[in-house]
Design an enzyme around this catalytic site. Structure first.
Site, PDB file in Angstrom:
ATOM      1  N   THR A  16     -10.011  -7.644   8.176  1.00  0.00           N
ATOM      2  CA  THR A  16      -8.603  -7.271   8.289  1.00  0.00           C
ATOM      3  C   THR A  16      -8.322  -6.614   9.638  1.00  0.00           C
ATOM      4  O   THR A  16      -7.284  -6.870  10.262  1.00  0.00           O
ATOM      5  CB  THR A  16      -8.201  -6.325   7.149  1.00  0.00           C
ATOM      6  OG1 THR A  16      -8.505  -6.938   5.896  1.00  0.00           O
ATOM      7  CG2 THR A  16      -6.725  -5.995   7.202  1.00  0.00           C
ATOM      8  N   GLY A  74       0.805  -1.210   0.000  1.00  0.00           N
ATOM      9  CA  GLY A  74       0.000   0.000   0.000  1.00  0.00           C
ATOM     10  C   GLY A  74       0.837   1.257   0.000  1.00  0.00           C
ATOM     11  O   GLY A  74       2.066   1.216  -0.049  1.00  0.00           O
ATOM     12  N   LYS A  90     -10.753  -0.174  13.136  1.00  0.00           N
ATOM     13  CA  LYS A  90      -9.557   0.361  13.777  1.00  0.00           C
ATOM     14  C   LYS A  90      -9.737   0.478  15.294  1.00  0.00           C
ATOM     15  O   LYS A  90      -8.798   0.218  16.067  1.00  0.00           O
ATOM     16  CB  LYS A  90      -9.205   1.720  13.171  1.00  0.00           C
ATOM     17  CG  LYS A  90      -8.689   1.647  11.741  1.00  0.00           C
ATOM     18  CD  LYS A  90      -7.413   0.826  11.630  1.00  0.00           C
ATOM     19  CE  LYS A  90      -6.801   0.902  10.245  1.00  0.00           C
ATOM     20  NZ  LYS A  90      -5.559   0.096  10.131  1.00  0.00           N
ATOM     21  N   ARG A 115      -9.459  10.106  -1.753  1.00  0.00           N
ATOM     22  CA  ARG A 115      -8.934  11.047  -0.765  1.00  0.00           C
ATOM     23  C   ARG A 115      -8.616  12.383  -1.420  1.00  0.00           C
ATOM     24  O   ARG A 115      -8.348  12.461  -2.622  1.00  0.00           O
ATOM     25  CB  ARG A 115      -7.715  10.440  -0.061  1.00  0.00           C
ATOM     26  CG  ARG A 115      -8.116   9.343   0.906  1.00  0.00           C
ATOM     27  CD  ARG A 115      -6.950   8.720   1.629  1.00  0.00           C
ATOM     28  NE  ARG A 115      -6.301   7.693   0.837  1.00  0.00           N
ATOM     29  CZ  ARG A 115      -5.469   6.786   1.359  1.00  0.00           C
ATOM     30  NH1 ARG A 115      -5.194   6.798   2.646  1.00  0.00           N
ATOM     31  NH2 ARG A 115      -4.907   5.873   0.583  1.00  0.00           N
ATOM     32  N   TYR A 132     -14.670   1.097   8.651  1.00  0.00           N
ATOM     33  CA  TYR A 132     -13.265   1.464   8.845  1.00  0.00           C
ATOM     34  C   TYR A 132     -13.022   1.960  10.269  1.00  0.00           C
ATOM     35  O   TYR A 132     -12.100   1.492  10.951  1.00  0.00           O
ATOM     36  CB  TYR A 132     -12.867   2.532   7.833  1.00  0.00           C
ATOM     37  CG  TYR A 132     -11.418   2.944   7.900  1.00  0.00           C
ATOM     38  CD1 TYR A 132     -10.408   2.019   7.646  1.00  0.00           C
ATOM     39  CD2 TYR A 132     -11.053   4.246   8.191  1.00  0.00           C
ATOM     40  CE1 TYR A 132      -9.073   2.391   7.691  1.00  0.00           C
ATOM     41  CE2 TYR A 132      -9.722   4.629   8.230  1.00  0.00           C
ATOM     42  CZ  TYR A 132      -8.735   3.697   7.986  1.00  0.00           C
ATOM     43  OH  TYR A 132      -7.407   4.066   8.038  1.00  0.00           O
TER      44      TYR A 132
END
Length: 320
Positions: free
Chosen positions: A101, A19, A158, A195, A154
């Protein structure tokens, strides 16, 4: 950076190393003399980010999904868990993968670090603060997050990753750290990842209108990727558990950013206002007192210089 960290680690595993930030971490670690195993399924990462590293001594690439397991044969003394879709375009397209993930992937990375008696660092995010009611945000702020909104896959992945990392350290004695990364930009970003910086740069270079959401008065703090990588590795080397904010404490509105990109590219693009996404944070700015005091770290690259480097990379690689 490389001098200070030379010899610090013999072998690091970087999940999500294909990434944007992960590939820069791989590069920095190799430059410091650390062997690197990069693990990436390329669901959002790009093989071309790693192309310059493939023939480097000490670099190994494993194409795998960390949510399905993580096994590395040689001894490891640093695990950097950076696997995760990070842009809105990606985590909205891959909601279950994002959650897997952040949960299963984090668990597997923690277990690898624990088995290896290695240092573990979780890449968390400023998104754990949600649409904050406190500005700037320091690490003691618990956040203002919608757990069922479109951004929640997301944000909550996290937040869960932070909880899991903390629990693993408490229950198993794993040497863990958490870095909360604020908006990072630079070469190797994808022009269509949703983004602001790559979107504006791509639009300006293509002569398209720059699409500013809402009235453009919402703020972000932009940290150039080299500075972010220095902060991550400083936290890894220090041994602090964190969480610690890694970001630039200088705020900029999205309208100001769009105008600056137009100026730096010499574009004739206009600005077009579009609807603002649901739960889009109104402000985003880190309090980096902890990073300054404990790590001796703060960003060095000014916005104009970082944007010039980013624009030059987009031009040179047709990355837009």
């Amino acid at each position: 950076m490389t001098t200070a960290l030379s010899g610090k680690w013999e072998h690091a595993v970087v999940t999500g190393g294909g990434g944007f930030v992960g590939s820069h971490l791989c590069t920095a670690l190799l430059a410091a003399g650390t062997a690197v195993t990069c693990v990436d399924d390329f669901s959002t990462g790009r093989p071309e980010n790693l192309a310059p590293l493939l023939d480097r001594p000490g670099f190994r690439l494993i194409q795998a999904n960390v949510a399905e397991g993580l096994t590395v044969e040689r001894p490891v003394d640093l695990v950097l868990h950076f696997a995760s879709p990070a842009s809105p375009a990606d985590y909205l397209r891959l909601p279950l993968h994002t959650l897997d993930t952040g949960s299963l992937g984090t668990r597997h990375a923690l277990e690898l670090a624990h088995r290896s008696d290695a240092r573990f660092v979780l890449a968390s995010t400023s998104e754990v603060y949600g649409d904050p009611e406190q500005n700037p945000q320091d690490e003691r702020y618990w956040g203002h997050v919608n757990p069922v909104g479109p951004r929640s896959v997301y944000d909550e992945a996290k937040r869960f990753g932070e909880a899991l990392t903390t629990a693993h350290a408490d229950a198993e004695g794993t040497d863990t750290g958490i870095v909360r990364l604020f908006n990072t930009y630079g070469p190797r970003m994808r022009g269509h990842d949703g983004r602001a910086v790559p979107t504006f740069v791509r639009q300006a270079l293509d002569g398209e209108p720059l699409t500013v959401t809402g009235d453009g008065n919402q703020t972000r703090s932009l940290c150039y990727v080299d500075d972010t990588v220095r902060g991550i590795l400083a936290a890894a080397a220090h041994g602090m558990r964190g969480p610690v904010n890694i970001g630039n404490p200088t705020e900029i509105t999205m309208l100001e950013l769009a105008r600056l990109v137009i100026e730096l590219t010499g574009s004739r693009s206009e600005i077009r206002f579009i609807d603002r996404p649901t739960d889009d944070p109104a402000v985003r700015c880190p309090d980096i007192t902890l990073a300054r005091d404990k790590l001796g770290w703060e960003p060095e690259v000014a916005a104009e210089e970082g944007l010039r480097r980013t624009i030059d990379w987009f031009r040179a690689t047709a990355g837009h």
